[in-house]
Every structure is written in C-alpha cells, then in structure tokens.
Design a protein around this motif. Sequence first.
Motif, PDB file in Angstrom:
ATOM      1  N   ILE A 287      23.479  71.786  66.274  1.00  0.00           N
ATOM      2  CA  ILE A 287      22.514  71.681  65.181  1.00  0.00           C
ATOM      3  C   ILE A 287      21.345  70.871  65.727  1.00  0.00           C
ATOM      4  O   ILE A 287      21.548  69.761  66.223  1.00  0.00           O
ATOM      5  CB  ILE A 287      23.113  70.975  63.948  1.00  0.00           C
ATOM      6  CG1 ILE A 287      24.333  71.720  63.429  1.00  0.00           C
ATOM      7  CG2 ILE A 287      22.065  70.835  62.849  1.00  0.00           C
ATOM      8  CD1 ILE A 287      25.084  70.994  62.328  1.00  0.00           C
ATOM      9  N   GLU A 288      20.153  71.419  65.656  1.00  0.00           N
ATOM     10  CA  GLU A 288      18.960  70.747  66.167  1.00  0.00           C
ATOM     11  C   GLU A 288      19.160  70.311  67.627  1.00  0.00           C
ATOM     12  O   GLU A 288      18.792  69.209  68.017  1.00  0.00           O
ATOM     13  CB  GLU A 288      18.606  69.546  65.293  1.00  0.00           C
ATOM     14  CG  GLU A 288      18.305  69.893  63.855  1.00  0.00           C
ATOM     15  CD  GLU A 288      18.171  68.677  62.956  1.00  0.00           C
ATOM     16  OE1 GLU A 288      18.164  67.530  63.457  1.00  0.00           O
ATOM     17  OE2 GLU A 288      18.085  68.873  61.746  1.00  0.00           O
ATOM     18  N   LYS A 289      19.802  71.164  68.408  1.00  0.00           N
ATOM     19  CA  LYS A 289      20.083  70.940  69.832  1.00  0.00           C
ATOM     20  C   LYS A 289      20.984  69.722  70.080  1.00  0.00           C
ATOM     21  O   LYS A 289      20.987  69.144  71.157  1.00  0.00           O
ATOM     22  CB  LYS A 289      18.786  70.800  70.632  1.00  0.00           C
ATOM     23  CG  LYS A 289      17.935  72.052  70.584  1.00  0.00           C
ATOM     24  CD  LYS A 289      16.706  71.903  71.435  1.00  0.00           C
ATOM     25  CE  LYS A 289      15.872  73.163  71.347  1.00  0.00           C
ATOM     26  NZ  LYS A 289      14.622  73.056  72.060  1.00  0.00           N
ATOM     27  N   LYS A 290      21.756  69.351  69.084  1.00  0.00           N
ATOM     28  CA  LYS A 290      22.704  68.234  69.218  1.00  0.00           C
ATOM     29  C   LYS A 290      24.116  68.780  69.060  1.00  0.00           C
ATOM     30  O   LYS A 290      24.364  69.650  68.239  1.00  0.00           O
ATOM     31  CB  LYS A 290      22.411  67.169  68.177  1.00  0.00           C
ATOM     32  CG  LYS A 290      21.059  66.494  68.390  1.00  0.00           C
ATOM     33  CD  LYS A 290      20.752  65.552  67.271  1.00  0.00           C
ATOM     34  CE  LYS A 290      19.424  64.876  67.458  1.00  0.00           C
ATOM     35  NZ  LYS A 290      18.283  65.763  67.297  1.00  0.00           N
ATOM     36  N   SER A 291      25.042  68.254  69.853  1.00  0.00           N
ATOM     37  CA  SER A 291      26.415  68.754  69.797  1.00  0.00           C
ATOM     38  C   SER A 291      27.379  67.792  69.095  1.00  0.00           C
ATOM     39  O   SER A 291      28.545  68.097  68.927  1.00  0.00           O
ATOM     40  CB  SER A 291      26.921  69.039  71.209  1.00  0.00           C
ATOM     41  OG  SER A 291      26.900  67.851  71.969  1.00  0.00           O
ATOM     42  N   THR A 292      26.884  66.607  68.696  1.00  0.00           N
ATOM     43  CA  THR A 292      27.713  65.642  67.972  1.00  0.00           C
ATOM     44  C   THR A 292      26.932  65.108  66.773  1.00  0.00           C
ATOM     45  O   THR A 292      25.712  65.270  66.693  1.00  0.00           O
ATOM     46  CB  THR A 292      28.122  64.444  68.865  1.00  0.00           C
ATOM     47  OG1 THR A 292      26.946  63.794  69.332  1.00  0.00           O
ATOM     48  CG2 THR A 292      28.992  64.877  70.018  1.00  0.00           C
ATOM     49  N   GLY A 293      27.646  64.448  65.867  1.00  0.00           N
ATOM     50  CA  GLY A 293      27.003  63.848  64.699  1.00  0.00           C
ATOM     51  C   GLY A 293      27.942  62.874  64.017  1.00  0.00           C
ATOM     52  O   GLY A 293      29.155  62.953  64.171  1.00  0.00           O
ATOM     53  N   PHE A 294      27.360  61.932  63.279  1.00  0.00           N
ATOM     54  CA  PHE A 294      28.145  60.975  62.502  1.00  0.00           C
ATOM     55  C   PHE A 294      28.476  61.597  61.151  1.00  0.00           C
ATOM     56  O   PHE A 294      27.579  61.943  60.390  1.00  0.00           O
ATOM     57  CB  PHE A 294      27.356  59.677  62.262  1.00  0.00           C
ATOM     58  CG  PHE A 294      27.185  58.830  63.479  1.00  0.00           C
ATOM     59  CD1 PHE A 294      28.239  58.090  63.978  1.00  0.00           C
ATOM     60  CD2 PHE A 294      25.962  58.757  64.123  1.00  0.00           C
ATOM     61  CE1 PHE A 294      28.088  57.298  65.108  1.00  0.00           C
ATOM     62  CE2 PHE A 294      25.795  57.972  65.240  1.00  0.00           C
ATOM     63  CZ  PHE A 294      26.859  57.236  65.734  1.00  0.00           C
ATOM     64  N   TYR A 295      29.759  61.734  60.856  1.00  0.00           N
ATOM     65  CA  TYR A 295      30.206  62.308  59.585  1.00  0.00           C
ATOM     66  C   TYR A 295      30.468  61.185  58.582  1.00  0.00           C
ATOM     67  O   TYR A 295      31.128  60.195  58.909  1.00  0.00           O
ATOM     68  CB  TYR A 295      31.503  63.090  59.769  1.00  0.00           C
ATOM     69  CG  TYR A 295      31.314  64.473  60.337  1.00  0.00           C
ATOM     70  CD1 TYR A 295      31.541  65.601  59.551  1.00  0.00           C
ATOM     71  CD2 TYR A 295      30.924  64.663  61.657  1.00  0.00           C
ATOM     72  CE1 TYR A 295      31.382  66.870  60.068  1.00  0.00           C
ATOM     73  CE2 TYR A 295      30.764  65.937  62.185  1.00  0.00           C
ATOM     74  CZ  TYR A 295      30.992  67.033  61.379  1.00  0.00           C
ATOM     75  OH  TYR A 295      30.824  68.286  61.887  1.00  0.00           O
ATOM     76  N   VAL A 296      29.968  61.353  57.361  1.00  0.00           N
ATOM     77  CA  VAL A 296      30.181  60.384  56.287  1.00  0.00           C
ATOM     78  C   VAL A 296      30.519  61.157  55.021  1.00  0.00           C
ATOM     79  O   VAL A 296      29.910  62.181  54.732  1.00  0.00           O
ATOM     80  CB  VAL A 296      28.916  59.525  56.049  1.00  0.00           C
ATOM     81  CG1 VAL A 296      29.139  58.547  54.912  1.00  0.00           C
ATOM     82  CG2 VAL A 296      28.510  58.791  57.318  1.00  0.00           C
ATOM     83  N   MET A 297      31.516  60.649  54.273  1.00  0.00           N
ATOM     84  CA  MET A 297      31.913  61.270  53.013  1.00  0.00           C
ATOM     85  C   MET A 297      31.751  60.240  51.895  1.00  0.00           C
ATOM     86  O   MET A 297      32.212  59.100  52.027  1.00  0.00           O
ATOM     87  CB  MET A 297      33.368  61.740  53.078  1.00  0.00           C
ATOM     88  CG  MET A 297      33.796  62.597  51.902  1.00  0.00           C
ATOM     89  SD  MET A 297      34.550  61.729  50.525  1.00  0.00           S
ATOM     90  CE  MET A 297      35.902  60.899  51.258  1.00  0.00           C
ATOM     91  N   VAL A 298      31.078  60.644  50.822  1.00  0.00           N
ATOM     92  CA  VAL A 298      30.904  59.784  49.650  1.00  0.00           C
ATOM     93  C   VAL A 298      31.503  60.506  48.454  1.00  0.00           C
ATOM     94  O   VAL A 298      31.128  61.635  48.148  1.00  0.00           O
ATOM     95  CB  VAL A 298      29.406  59.483  49.379  1.00  0.00           C
ATOM     96  CG1 VAL A 298      29.251  58.602  48.153  1.00  0.00           C
ATOM     97  CG2 VAL A 298      28.754  58.845  50.593  1.00  0.00           C
ATOM     98  N   GLU A 299      32.446  59.848  47.807  1.00  0.00           N
ATOM     99  CA  GLU A 299      33.073  60.396  46.605  1.00  0.00           C
ATOM    100  C   GLU A 299      32.558  59.585  45.424  1.00  0.00           C
ATOM    101  O   GLU A 299      32.586  58.355  45.447  1.00  0.00           O
ATOM    102  CB  GLU A 299      34.593  60.266  46.724  1.00  0.00           C
ATOM    103  CG  GLU A 299      35.357  61.008  45.679  1.00  0.00           C
ATOM    104  CD  GLU A 299      36.867  60.847  45.863  1.00  0.00           C
ATOM    105  OE1 GLU A 299      37.576  61.084  44.872  1.00  0.00           O
ATOM    106  OE2 GLU A 299      37.321  60.486  46.955  1.00  0.00           O
ATOM    107  N   PHE A 300      32.049  60.278  44.397  1.00  0.00           N
ATOM    108  CA  PHE A 300      31.454  59.566  43.271  1.00  0.00           C
ATOM    109  C   PHE A 300      31.608  60.356  41.982  1.00  0.00           C
ATOM    110  O   PHE A 300      31.962  61.533  41.979  1.00  0.00           O
ATOM    111  CB  PHE A 300      29.972  59.270  43.539  1.00  0.00           C
ATOM    112  CG  PHE A 300      29.128  60.490  43.796  1.00  0.00           C
ATOM    113  CD1 PHE A 300      28.364  61.049  42.790  1.00  0.00           C
ATOM    114  CD2 PHE A 300      29.077  61.070  45.061  1.00  0.00           C
ATOM    115  CE1 PHE A 300      27.583  62.167  43.016  1.00  0.00           C
ATOM    116  CE2 PHE A 300      28.295  62.179  45.307  1.00  0.00           C
ATOM    117  CZ  PHE A 300      27.541  62.743  44.280  1.00  0.00           C
TER     118      PHE A 300
END
Length: 123
Positions: A54-67
């Motif tokens: 995604i956008e020439k990036k192969s890693t990313g920080f995943y965050v989940m918010v439950e509300f």
Amino acid sequence: MFQRNYETVFILTPVLSDVQMKDTVDKFVNLLKEEGAEIINVENWGLKKLAYPIEKKSTGFYVMVEFKSLPTLIKKFEIEIRRDEKVMRFLTTVLDKHAIAYAERRRKGEFNKKTETKEEAAK
C-alpha cells in the motif's frame, strides 16, 4: 437514536516513530470521546507485514479501537481518518450481539490460554 457498538481497525504508515503513532491513535480516541462515544477497548497490534503493498510500503502499524456511539458520529469520524496522511487504510464495522460476545471473550484473554489436552485433563 440509540448507541451501537463499532470496531475500527486502521493501518498507520510504518515511517512513524512510536510517539507519533501513539499521538495519532490518541487523536482519534479523543475525537470519539469529545463527540460522546464510549471507548471500550484500544489495541495496538504492532508492526505487521501487509498482504499487498500500500503506497509502496510492505508493513504498517495496526490499531483497533472498539467503541460505542451514535451512528451519526461514524461519518464525521471517518472523514477525520481520511484526512490524516498517516492512515493508509481503515475499516469500521458495526458489531452484532455475537461479535460483541466474541470481543468480550477476546479482551478477557480466553483465546490466549493454553487448552488442555485429553491427557493433561485425565491427570
């Protein structure tokens, strides 16, 4: 109108420092709180490999918010997420009663416990 349970997972760009990542997450959580949402859980899943670039990036920080919030807040919340250049992807889902029960069990750690084998149970 009544409040519904939601879960938003977003992927932040991997070029962020830990402080920048936490600030971005706090910004979204505070936005929800200011609009009257009840934050149930925030999980930082860390840096993960993406299934596809995604956008020439192969890693990313995943965050989940439950509300829990009114449905009218979701559109405003998602506009703010789209405006932030640090967010590569996001997904907001409405949780039904089964998903809510599953999320509660996951928060309690029921799925992380080692399950007993038949031999251990017999001892």
